[in-house]
Design an enzyme around this catalytic site. Structure first.
Site, PDB file in Angstrom:
ATOM      1  N   CYS A  78       0.864  -1.184   0.000  1.00 49.04           N
ATOM      2  CA  CYS A  78       0.000   0.000   0.000  1.00 49.04           C
ATOM      3  C   CYS A  78       0.895   1.226   0.000  1.00 49.04           C
ATOM      4  CB  CYS A  78      -0.913  -0.004   1.219  1.00 49.04           C
ATOM      5  SG  CYS A  78      -1.989   1.448   1.287  1.00 49.04           S
ATOM      6  N   CYS A 230      -4.837   5.844  -4.703  1.00 53.91           N
ATOM      7  CA  CYS A 230      -4.179   4.548  -4.528  1.00 53.91           C
ATOM      8  C   CYS A 230      -2.701   4.768  -4.821  1.00 53.91           C
ATOM      9  CB  CYS A 230      -4.780   3.512  -5.471  1.00 53.91           C
ATOM     10  SG  CYS A 230      -3.918   1.919  -5.428  1.00 53.91           S
TER      11      CYS A 230
END
Length: 331
Positions: A78, A230
């Site tokens: 992430c 993202c």
């Protein structure tokens, strides 16, 4: 009392839990259930989040990061989350450059120059990078690699690039109207349901080229759905930008990527045949949350004490200065 942090990178929100501060680490099944309860946008704590970041001790790194999506699935990496973990561990240890262990690789992270007053900024290595079908994985698309290629099985005209960073991403450069049109959600839902092309699902990003070294990106994220940003998606999109549009972007050059939640900067590097991306952006602490250990393990938030930091408002003030802010509404 256990301490949770509610944090965000580009308005991609998370809860952060340092297990080394607990009397005993929670088992993975408990962490998955906790993530689902914490992150629920209706019933979760303080408005929920996109995922849970779990920090554990690591033998050859300052800490290890595990990422659990809002639906309880595990993510390989992430990019927005690792910046918030970088901030936490930097403030905890006093170090400005160090290694964080992830499930896929040890990654170098560092304190960076601030993007704006009150917006603490960090950089993180995003790697490993692969274009191989087995790394994503993908199948039944008649290609071993997909770089700026029409995939009629997915869309009749859009050109796609598929790259694992190591999260799997499928990227298309599209007109601005497509950012809010129906195609992105339709493709994202289709490829994250049972399908023959991406059997493990894939993050899908649509991006518009706003000028030299400048993008706007929107992602339908595997395990989450639409997100404000993202980090690995913007990193993968930067690689696709360099490869598909060399007249507009290049290796070792700063790229600015705007998104519904703000912006990040990236630099795509290649050493021999190895690509990696430097991802630079905010790490904002929204709230500090104290909760009894037993209540945390049980997912009972009734006694949680939430203290807002005011940093979210500082980041929002920064966001109001950015161009392209209204291309896509924030979540």
């Amino acid at each position: 009392m256990a301490e949770l942090r509610q944090v965000h990178g580009s308005d991609n929100t998370f809860f952060l839990l340092d297990q080394t501060t607990l009397g005993a680490p929670l088992p993975q099944t408990t962490l998955i259930q906790l993530a689902q309860r914490l992150c629920d946008r209706t019933t979760g704590l303080n408005g929920g989040a996109d995922g849970l970041l779990v920090v554990d001790a690591a033998a050859q790194a300052v800490g290890k990061m595990t990422v659990i999506n809002a639906d309880g699935t595990l993510a390989k990496m992430c990019g927005n989350g690792i910046r918030t973990v970088t901030r936490y561990l930097s403030e905890k240890t006093g170090q400005s450059r160090f290694i964080i262990q992830t499930d896929q690789a040890p990654l170098e992270v560092h304190v960076d120059r601030v993007l704006a007053p009150g917006v603490k900024t960090y950089g993180a290595e995003i790697s490993p990078v692969s274009f191989a079908a087995a790394a994503l994985p993908f199948a039944a698309l008649d290609h071993e690699q997909i770089i700026d290629t029409v995939l009629p099985q997915i869309h009749p005209t859009f050109k796609f690039t598929a790259v694992a960073v190591p999260n799997p991403h499928l990227i298309a450069f599209v007109p601005e109207a497509a950012l809010t049109g129906p195609e992105l959600e339709a493709i994202g839902k289709r490829l994250n349901a049972p399908n023959p092309y991406f059997p493990e699902g894939v993050n899908v990003t649509f991006a518009t080229i706003e000028g030299p070294d400048t993008l706007f990106a929107r992602t339908y994220e595997r395990g989450v759905g639409f997100t404000n940003a993202c980090g690995t998606g913007m990193s993968a999109t930067s690689i696709a930008f360099v490869l598909a549009h060399p007249e507009m972007a290049a290796l070792d050059r700063l790229i600015t990527v705007y998104n519904p939640g703000g912006m990040v900067q990236t630099i795509v590097h290649r050493v021999d045949a190895r690509y990696w991306v430097e991802l630079i952006g905010n790490a904002t602490t929204i709230a500090l949350i104290a909760i009894p250990d037993q209540a945390l393990a049980a997912g009972d938030f009734a006694g949680a004490q939430v203290a807002l930091t005011g940093e979210a408002e500082q980041y929002e003030a920064f966001g109001r200065t950015l161009p392209y802010r209204d291309l896509v509404p924030t979540i």
